[in-house]
Structure formats: structure tokens, C-alpha cells
Design a protein around this motif. Sequence first.
Motif, PDB file in Angstrom:
ATOM      1  N   GLU A 124      51.571  76.764  34.369  1.00 25.45           N
ATOM      2  CA  GLU A 124      50.775  75.869  33.541  1.00 25.45           C
ATOM      3  C   GLU A 124      51.039  74.435  33.999  1.00 25.45           C
ATOM      4  OE1 GLU A 124      50.757  78.224  29.309  1.00 25.45           O
ATOM      5  OE2 GLU A 124      52.657  77.397  30.001  1.00 25.45           O
ATOM      6  N   TRP A 125      50.013  73.587  33.868  1.00 22.43           N
ATOM      7  CA  TRP A 125      50.127  72.213  34.346  1.00 22.43           C
ATOM      8  C   TRP A 125      50.618  71.317  33.224  1.00 22.43           C
ATOM      9  CZ3 TRP A 125      48.439  67.323  33.285  1.00 22.43           C
ATOM     10  CH2 TRP A 125      48.550  66.371  34.310  1.00 22.43           C
ATOM     11  N   GLY A 126      51.569  70.438  33.559  1.00 19.65           N
ATOM     12  CA  GLY A 126      52.089  69.531  32.550  1.00 19.65           C
ATOM     13  C   GLY A 126      52.408  68.167  33.105  1.00 19.65           C
ATOM     14  N   GLU A 127      52.644  67.230  32.191  1.00 19.60           N
ATOM     15  CA  GLU A 127      52.963  65.866  32.602  1.00 19.60           C
ATOM     16  C   GLU A 127      53.879  65.204  31.582  1.00 19.60           C
ATOM     17  OE1 GLU A 127      50.782  61.748  34.103  1.00 19.60           O
ATOM     18  OE2 GLU A 127      49.624  63.227  32.952  1.00 19.60           O
ATOM     19  N   ILE A 128      54.928  64.544  32.088  1.00 22.45           N
ATOM     20  CA  ILE A 128      55.778  63.652  31.303  1.00 22.45           C
ATOM     21  C   ILE A 128      55.699  62.298  31.993  1.00 22.45           C
ATOM     22  CG2 ILE A 128      58.108  63.152  30.482  1.00 22.45           C
ATOM     23  CD1 ILE A 128      58.679  66.127  30.569  1.00 22.45           C
ATOM     24  N   SER A 129      55.158  61.323  31.323  1.00 25.49           N
ATOM     25  CA  SER A 129      54.971  60.012  31.934  1.00 25.49           C
ATOM     26  C   SER A 129      56.312  59.305  32.095  1.00 25.49           C
ATOM     27  CB  SER A 129      54.046  59.153  31.065  1.00 25.49           C
ATOM     28  OG  SER A 129      54.707  58.812  29.846  1.00 25.49           O
ATOM     29  N   PRO A 130      56.384  58.309  32.990  1.00 26.18           N
ATOM     30  CA  PRO A 130      57.621  57.524  33.119  1.00 26.18           C
ATOM     31  C   PRO A 130      58.044  56.898  31.795  1.00 26.18           C
ATOM     32  CG  PRO A 130      56.181  57.105  34.987  1.00 26.18           C
ATOM     33  CD  PRO A 130      55.385  57.923  34.011  1.00 26.18           C
ATOM     34  N   GLU A 131      57.062  56.430  31.007  1.00 24.61           N
ATOM     35  CA  GLU A 131      57.381  55.818  29.712  1.00 24.61           C
ATOM     36  C   GLU A 131      57.994  56.830  28.752  1.00 24.61           C
ATOM     37  OE1 GLU A 131      54.437  53.626  31.937  1.00 24.61           O
ATOM     38  OE2 GLU A 131      54.412  55.700  31.204  1.00 24.61           O
ATOM     39  N   ALA A 132      57.452  58.065  28.748  1.00 22.88           N
ATOM     40  CA  ALA A 132      57.995  59.108  27.878  1.00 22.88           C
ATOM     41  C   ALA A 132      59.400  59.499  28.312  1.00 22.88           C
ATOM     42  CB  ALA A 132      57.074  60.325  27.891  1.00 22.88           C
ATOM     43  N   ALA A 133      59.605  59.640  29.616  1.00 18.85           N
ATOM     44  CA  ALA A 133      60.935  59.991  30.117  1.00 18.85           C
ATOM     45  C   ALA A 133      61.949  58.904  29.777  1.00 18.85           C
ATOM     46  CB  ALA A 133      60.873  60.211  31.631  1.00 18.85           C
ATOM     47  N   ASP A 134      61.561  57.635  29.893  1.00 16.63           N
ATOM     48  CA  ASP A 134      62.459  56.527  29.555  1.00 16.63           C
ATOM     49  C   ASP A 134      62.831  56.567  28.069  1.00 16.63           C
ATOM     50  OD1 ASP A 134      62.519  55.552  32.115  1.00 16.63           O
ATOM     51  OD2 ASP A 134      60.968  54.028  31.776  1.00 16.63           O
ATOM     52  N   ALA A 135      61.848  56.818  27.207  1.00 17.47           N
ATOM     53  CA  ALA A 135      62.107  56.853  25.767  1.00 17.47           C
ATOM     54  C   ALA A 135      63.087  57.974  25.414  1.00 17.47           C
ATOM     55  CB  ALA A 135      60.791  57.035  25.009  1.00 17.47           C
ATOM     56  N   ILE A 136      62.919  59.136  26.043  1.00 20.44           N
ATOM     57  CA  ILE A 136      63.815  60.261  25.775  1.00 20.44           C
ATOM     58  C   ILE A 136      65.227  59.951  26.260  1.00 20.44           C
ATOM     59  CG2 ILE A 136      64.282  62.684  26.313  1.00 20.44           C
ATOM     60  CD1 ILE A 136      61.198  63.035  26.517  1.00 20.44           C
ATOM     61  N   ARG A 137      65.328  59.354  27.431  1.00 26.78           N
ATOM     62  CA  ARG A 137      66.647  58.994  27.963  1.00 26.78           C
ATOM     63  C   ARG A 137      67.360  57.988  27.051  1.00 26.78           C
ATOM     64  NH1 ARG A 137      64.060  59.170  33.180  1.00 26.78           N
ATOM     65  NH2 ARG A 137      63.662  56.933  33.055  1.00 26.78           N
ATOM     66  N   ARG A 138      66.621  56.994  26.548  1.00 25.65           N
ATOM     67  CA  ARG A 138      67.227  55.988  25.665  1.00 25.65           C
ATOM     68  C   ARG A 138      67.758  56.628  24.393  1.00 25.65           C
ATOM     69  NH1 ARG A 138      62.568  52.987  26.981  1.00 25.65           N
ATOM     70  NH2 ARG A 138      61.726  53.438  24.894  1.00 25.65           N
ATOM     71  N   ARG A 139      66.968  57.512  23.803  1.00 22.34           N
ATOM     72  CA  ARG A 139      67.393  58.144  22.556  1.00 22.34           C
ATOM     73  C   ARG A 139      68.629  59.023  22.765  1.00 22.34           C
ATOM     74  NH1 ARG A 139      65.236  57.696  17.234  1.00 22.34           N
ATOM     75  NH2 ARG A 139      64.012  55.772  17.385  1.00 22.34           N
ATOM     76  N   ARG A 140      68.631  59.752  23.844  1.00 21.60           N
ATOM     77  CA  ARG A 140      69.799  60.598  24.111  1.00 21.60           C
ATOM     78  C   ARG A 140      71.042  59.744  24.379  1.00 21.60           C
ATOM     79  NH1 ARG A 140      69.674  65.959  24.968  1.00 21.60           N
ATOM     80  NH2 ARG A 140      71.402  65.860  26.449  1.00 21.60           N
ATOM     81  N   ALA A 141      70.867  58.638  25.085  1.00 19.44           N
ATOM     82  CA  ALA A 141      72.000  57.744  25.360  1.00 19.44           C
ATOM     83  C   ALA A 141      72.561  57.138  24.079  1.00 19.44           C
ATOM     84  CB  ALA A 141      71.572  56.643  26.318  1.00 19.44           C
ATOM     85  N   ALA A 142      71.692  57.002  23.065  1.00 20.82           N
ATOM     86  CA  ALA A 142      72.117  56.439  21.774  1.00 20.82           C
ATOM     87  C   ALA A 142      72.636  57.512  20.825  1.00 20.82           C
ATOM     88  CB  ALA A 142      70.956  55.683  21.140  1.00 20.82           C
ATOM     89  N   GLY A 143      72.728  58.748  21.311  1.00 19.64           N
ATOM     90  CA  GLY A 143      73.240  59.834  20.481  1.00 19.64           C
ATOM     91  C   GLY A 143      72.185  60.599  19.714  1.00 19.64           C
ATOM     92  N   GLY A 144      70.922  60.342  19.993  1.00 19.97           N
ATOM     93  CA  GLY A 144      69.846  61.034  19.293  1.00 19.97           C
ATOM     94  C   GLY A 144      69.605  62.437  19.829  1.00 19.97           C
ATOM     95  N   ARG A 145      68.906  63.237  19.032  1.00 18.74           N
ATOM     96  CA  ARG A 145      68.556  64.600  19.427  1.00 18.74           C
ATOM     97  C   ARG A 145      67.144  64.632  19.997  1.00 18.74           C
ATOM     98  NH1 ARG A 145      69.012  68.681  14.669  1.00 18.74           N
ATOM     99  NH2 ARG A 145      67.650  67.126  13.708  1.00 18.74           N
ATOM    100  N   VAL A 146      66.886  65.630  20.818  1.00 19.78           N
ATOM    101  CA  VAL A 146      65.541  65.899  21.313  1.00 19.78           C
ATOM    102  C   VAL A 146      65.017  67.125  20.571  1.00 19.78           C
ATOM    103  CG1 VAL A 146      64.127  66.564  23.294  1.00 19.78           C
ATOM    104  CG2 VAL A 146      65.974  64.898  23.575  1.00 19.78           C
ATOM    105  N   VAL A 147      63.951  66.936  19.805  1.00 18.53           N
ATOM    106  CA  VAL A 147      63.330  68.017  19.041  1.00 18.53           C
ATOM    107  C   VAL A 147      61.961  68.301  19.662  1.00 18.53           C
ATOM    108  CG1 VAL A 147      62.526  68.785  16.776  1.00 18.53           C
ATOM    109  CG2 VAL A 147      64.517  67.263  16.952  1.00 18.53           C
TER     110      VAL A 147
END
Length: 243
Positions: A124-147
Amino acid sequence: MLEVSDDFRAEIETRAEGGEIRLRFPPGTDVLAALERHGETPLPPYIARPAGADPRDREDYQTVYARAPGAVAAPTAGLHLTEDLLARIRDRGVEIVAVTLHVGAGTFLPVKAERVAEHRMHAEWGEISPEAADAIRRRRAAGGRVVAAGTTSLRLLESAADGDGRIAPFRGDTALFIVPGYRFRIVDALLTNFHLPRSTLFMLVAAFSGLERMKAAYAHAAARGYRFYSYGDATFLHRAGAG
């Protein structure tokens, strides 16, 4: 509406199980416009429509955040989310990040192979934009969870993460087949529907939360008449061993 014979339809279904089918159209044909004009919402076969397609399906069987055309079915976990509910989630400090995975027909194929490892997962075809990847990385670095909202989102996120849980922008096909024993890299919790037995999606949730826990949850759901799959009831699952 294009009418086809039962024999031709059966041949298409048989070939689809064995691999992809390619159709050729005359040059200049606007296929998407024709589908919009003449097509019907392709609901799963277990949703009965004795009187034929319902025009309301175009809205009902669609997530409120859908943007890019390309999927053959809605990611059903997202059907639980309304604009009001998303606003209330944001008000609690949750950052919502959009990713795209075009659900393919292979998602709904039952596992017929005697050995799970022999089942072929369709890409299946998918996409994670650079902006989305950056936001996820920031949240994880701050101790947040990925749901992940749905197994489709989970598969895409896991496809884009490395062994240390670092996520990168992604654009392309994924055929990631998650079964018990898989080591999750980035997703901490999962919103998903109750899935059908002998499906790749049940294997995924069993891998995520543990087979025994999911057996108990499904026994509870079956005993109390919960609805399964599209338009069905939802679960909020924590990853086994996480926190």
C-alpha cells in the motif's frame, strides 16, 4: 454504470487473489471523473445493502480528515472521530499529526496459507511529510507518546521508523506484515476496531497488545454483542510491555 457478467466478475476476483490486475483505458479517459459520476461507495461485503447503494455512504463511510484520494476503503478506526471529538482531544494538549496510507484491497483478504509466513501482504502507498516526522520526533523527545489512529497509520509509522525508534519522512509502498514477535519501534498506543478472525489485522493487534490479552478482550466483546469491524466498536490498546 458498467455492467459485467457473473463469469467475468468471478474471473476478476480469482485473479485478484493471485496478484494485481491491470486495466487499460483509451488515452484521454478521465477515469477518476467517471468513477465519481457513476461509481458507488465500495463497502465491505458483510455490510448488507439489499436495496443497493445508499448515497449517504459517501459521507458515512469516510473519515472527517480524509484529504487525498487513493484508498479503496476507509480506515475504519477513523470513523469514530468527529470534528468535535478531535477539537476536544486537541484541547487536552494532544498534538494531532496527519499521515497518509491508501488502504488497499489486500487488507481484507483472509489468511489462507497454512503457515502465516507464507501469506503475501499486498503493498500500500503511504506518505509521512517532513513536517509530520519533525512533529513526531519533537513529541517523543519531550517524553510524549505516539498514538496511532488505526492499524493503517500504525503500519505506516512502523515502516518509517528505524530500529532505535527514530522516524524519518516516508513516501512510497509498504508491505509490512506485523505478526506476534514483531518488535514495535515507535507506536505506544493504538485506537482500532474489533477485527475479524483469521485476518492480518487481528494478528497485528495480537502482536501489539499480546495474544492472551486480545483473546480475553474478544471473548468479552463476543459475549456482550459488540459489533466488529467497519461501523463496529473500538478499542484503545496499549503496547505490551510499554510503561
